[in-house]
Design a protein around this motif. Structure first.
Motif, short mmCIF file in Angstrom:
data_model
loop_
_atom_site.label_atom_id
_atom_site.label_comp_id
_atom_site.label_asym_id
_atom_site.label_seq_id
_atom_site.Cartn_x
_atom_site.Cartn_y
_atom_site.Cartn_z
N SER A 1 0.90 -1.10 -0.02
CA SER A 1 0.07 -0.09 -0.11
C SER A 1 1.09 1.27 -0.03
O SER A 1 0.64 2.16 -0.84
CB SER A 1 -0.98 0.02 1.22
N LEU A 2 1.93 1.27 0.70
CA LEU A 2 2.94 2.38 0.79
C LEU A 2 3.49 2.63 -0.41
O LEU A 2 3.50 3.89 -0.99
CB LEU A 2 3.90 2.21 2.04
N ALA A 3 3.80 1.50 -1.13
CA ALA A 3 4.45 1.65 -2.49
C ALA A 3 3.59 2.23 -3.65
O ALA A 3 3.83 2.94 -4.62
CB ALA A 3 5.05 0.25 -3.07
N ARG A 4 2.37 1.60 -3.42
CA ARG A 4 1.28 2.04 -4.52
C ARG A 4 1.03 3.47 -4.17
O ARG A 4 1.03 4.19 -5.28
CB ARG A 4 -0.08 1.29 -4.16
N ALA A 5 0.95 4.01 -2.97
CA ALA A 5 0.70 5.47 -2.97
C ALA A 5 1.77 6.22 -3.47
O ALA A 5 1.40 7.37 -4.11
CB ALA A 5 0.36 5.61 -1.42
N ALA A 6 2.98 5.85 -3.05
CA ALA A 6 4.15 6.70 -3.60
C ALA A 6 4.36 6.61 -5.20
O ALA A 6 4.60 7.63 -5.92
CB ALA A 6 5.59 6.06 -2.90
N THR A 7 4.08 5.55 -5.74
CA THR A 7 4.16 5.31 -7.16
C THR A 7 3.33 5.85 -8.01
O THR A 7 3.40 6.57 -8.86
CB THR A 7 4.05 3.34 -7.38
N THR A 8 2.01 5.94 -7.46
CA THR A 8 0.85 6.55 -7.89
C THR A 8 1.10 8.21 -7.96
O THR A 8 0.96 8.57 -9.11
CB THR A 8 -0.36 6.24 -7.38
N GLN A 9 1.62 8.68 -7.08
CA GLN A 9 1.90 10.08 -7.04
C GLN A 9 2.91 10.32 -7.86
O GLN A 9 2.89 11.19 -8.39
CB GLN A 9 2.37 10.34 -5.35
N ALA A 10 3.90 9.57 -7.99
CA ALA A 10 5.11 9.89 -8.78
C ALA A 10 4.52 9.72 -10.43
O ALA A 10 5.00 10.58 -11.00
CB ALA A 10 6.11 8.80 -8.61
N ALA A 11 3.75 8.81 -10.50
CA ALA A 11 3.05 8.77 -12.08
C ALA A 11 2.27 9.93 -12.17
O ALA A 11 2.38 10.45 -13.63
CB ALA A 11 2.30 7.57 -12.08
N GLU A 12 1.27 10.54 -11.55
CA GLU A 12 0.55 11.38 -11.79
C GLU A 12 1.43 12.78 -11.80
O GLU A 12 1.01 13.58 -12.80
CB GLU A 12 -0.42 11.88 -10.60
N SER A 13 2.72 13.10 -11.07
CA SER A 13 3.42 14.04 -11.17
C SER A 13 3.98 14.14 -12.31
O SER A 13 4.18 15.27 -13.28
CB SER A 13 4.40 14.24 -9.94
N ALA A 14 4.49 13.10 -12.74
CA ALA A 14 5.39 12.84 -14.13
C ALA A 14 4.26 13.24 -15.24
O ALA A 14 4.89 13.69 -16.30
CB ALA A 14 5.66 11.60 -14.31
N SER A 15 2.97 12.86 -15.18
CA SER A 15 2.02 13.09 -16.31
C SER A 15 1.99 14.68 -16.49
O SER A 15 1.86 15.21 -17.64
CB SER A 15 0.80 12.24 -16.11
N LEU A 16 1.79 15.30 -15.22
CA LEU A 16 1.69 16.67 -15.37
C LEU A 16 2.87 17.39 -15.85
O LEU A 16 2.64 18.49 -16.47
CB LEU A 16 1.21 17.22 -14.03
N GLN A 17 3.98 16.96 -15.33
CA GLN A 17 5.24 17.74 -15.99
C GLN A 17 5.35 17.26 -17.27
O GLN A 17 5.67 18.28 -18.29
CB GLN A 17 6.25 17.11 -15.10
N VAL A 18 5.06 16.46 -17.90
CA VAL A 18 5.02 16.03 -19.30
C VAL A 18 3.97 17.00 -20.25
O VAL A 18 4.26 17.28 -21.18
CB VAL A 18 5.06 14.42 -19.67
N GLY A 19 2.96 16.93 -19.74
CA GLY A 19 1.95 17.66 -20.27
C GLY A 19 2.16 19.29 -20.10
O GLY A 19 2.04 19.96 -21.18
N LYS A 20 3.08 19.65 -19.10
CA LYS A 20 3.33 21.22 -18.99
C LYS A 20 4.36 21.50 -20.30
O LYS A 20 4.25 22.35 -21.09
CB LYS A 20 4.06 21.44 -17.69
#
Length: 432
Positions: free
Chosen positions: A150-169
């Motif tokens: 669960s801890l890994a899932r939360a951290a990985t999901t947050q990292a993936a969402e942040s990466a998507s926003l950065q690519v979009g920017k």
């Protein structure tokens, strides 16, 4: 002469003080071990291993080759946002699957092979309709522990969402005036191009307790060894005539058979080894045969179960032989109090305070849980914890034997027998 009423002992201060100190310390220690280990796993988390896979093949964008997946994985690995709480391990898909299947990873983030081509298609003004949104996949691994997963899932999901926003920017900035030519839906997707999906990276069978059957099975083995040691120790003392044996209202007593402390421990240990065969068989039969626990490699599971009970029991017998009556409190703390929080099954070792991580290096429940987890979930692979389980059980057996027989042998040499030898009549006369 007037007899003293039994309840008068309640007036004795030493009775209250001694029992108060023992029970109070026990309550405090159990609270510290259990609550302290799990009170804030996120804050204590350090270098939780998570896989980072870039399968992106890249694509041509504006006349040059681009690989957005590589940019994402490199950005996540170099990011300091998690403060060292996640240990991102860049690897290929095969390595990731192997390490998920050995319990070495608590999760993974996978960038698909068409990620760049799918993202660049969002900015294509000549495309008809709305292009498909690319997907970043977060893989979980409940077999390595539900809390850690669960801890890994939360951290990985947050990292993936942040990466998507950065690519979009970056894409929005690069597209510039061309963005106005895109449909409204495409512009929205371009700002946050990647969808994040969560999948189970190492699926378990339905009767695996969401990855907890290995822990509870191992706990049963340790408890069987610990409690049977207490029973065997008492029954051997009764058989040798050192103690009474109360059976309901009856009190049974046997003639005294003098035995050294070493001999007594040897008798108890022999009984433990023999009875471990019975207990190990019944534990496996109850878990697999009666309760339907999913299990493979049954002969190996039986052998490991028998050895785990025997080693735990002999360790407990050694503590009882050396410390006597307080030995049961020591056994309880070693095999239950300090063991359960550091087993790595509920809270991962990487999310424990440093003191608990130190205990986890040698606590028996953690080693046994690792071995059982390997047998049940990871096809009995040695690297998945089975080798460590066997080695640490062997080390534990040697340490218990050296400590138990070494200390009881020293007691015997010093003449510290359990029942002092009776003096001969002539020795009594000389003494008088």
């Amino acid at each position: 002469m007037q007899e003293i009423h039994p309840f008068r002992v309640l007036r004795a201060k030493p009775l209250w003080i001694a029992n108060g100190v023992i029970t109070g310390v026990l309550a405090l220690l159990f609270t510290v071990f259990y609550v302290g280990a799990s009170i804030d796993p996120v804050d204590h988390m350090e270098k939780l291993p998570v896989g980072l896979v870039n399968a992106d093949k890249g694509a041509d964008a504006g006349g040059k080759q681009v690989n957005l997946g590589g940019q994402i994985t490199e950005s996540i690995k170099k990011s300091t946002v998690n403060g060292g709480k996640i240990d991102w391990k860049v690897m290929d898909e095969k390595e990731m699957k192997d390490e998920l299947g050995e319990g070495k990873l608590f999760g993974a983030l996978v960038v698909p092979d068409d990620f760049t081509s799918s993202v660049t298609a969002l900015a294509d003004t000549s495309a008809t309709g709305t292009p498909a949104r690319p997907t970043l996949t977060v893989l979980t691994n409940q077999s390595a522990g539900s809390v850690g997963s669960s801890l890994a899932r939360a951290a990985t999901t947050q990292a993936a969402e942040s990466a998507s926003l950065q690519v979009g920017k970056e894409l929005t900035a690069q597209n510039g005036a061309g963005q106005a030519k895109l449909p409204a839906a495409a512009r929205v997707l371009l700002a946050d191009p990647a969808a994040v999906t969560v999948k189970d990276g190492h699926p378990l069978d339905s009767h695996s307790g969401l990855g907890l059957t290995a822990f509870y099975y191992a706990l049963v083995l340790v408890v069987c060894g610990m409690l049977s040691a207490n029973v065997i120790s008492g029954q051997v003392d009764h058989a040798l005539g050192y103690t009474h044996n109360d059976m309901g209202p009856l009190r049974l007593h046997r003639p005294l058979i003098r035995a050294t402390r070493v001999q007594t421990l040897a008798i108890s240990s022999t009984l433990m080894v023999g009875l471990s065969l019975l207990m190990g068989t019944l534990v496996m039969a109850g878990a697999v045969g009666v309760m339907g626990m999913d299990a493979v490699h049954l002969p190996l599971l039986w052998l490991f179960s028998v050895c785990a009970i025997a080693v735990s029991g002999i360790g407990a017998l050694s503590l009882l032989a050396v410390f006597g009556t307080p030995g049961m409190l020591v056994v309880t703390l070693v095999f239950i109090g300090m063991a359960v929080p550091t087993a790595g099954a509920t809270t991962p070792i990487e999310a424990l305070p440093s003191f608990y991580r130190f205990l986890a290096e040698f606590e028996p429940l953690r080693q046994i849980t690792g071995g059982i987890r390997s047998i049940l979930y990871y096809d009995a692979q040695g690297d998945a914890g089975l080798t460590r389980g066997w080695v640490m059980m062997a080390v534990g057996l040697v340490v218990a034997a050296l400590f138990g027989f070494g200390m009881t042998g020293w007691y015997d040499r010093k003449g510290l027998h359990r029942v002092p030898a009776e003096k001969k009549p002539e020795e009594t006369a000389v003494a008088v």
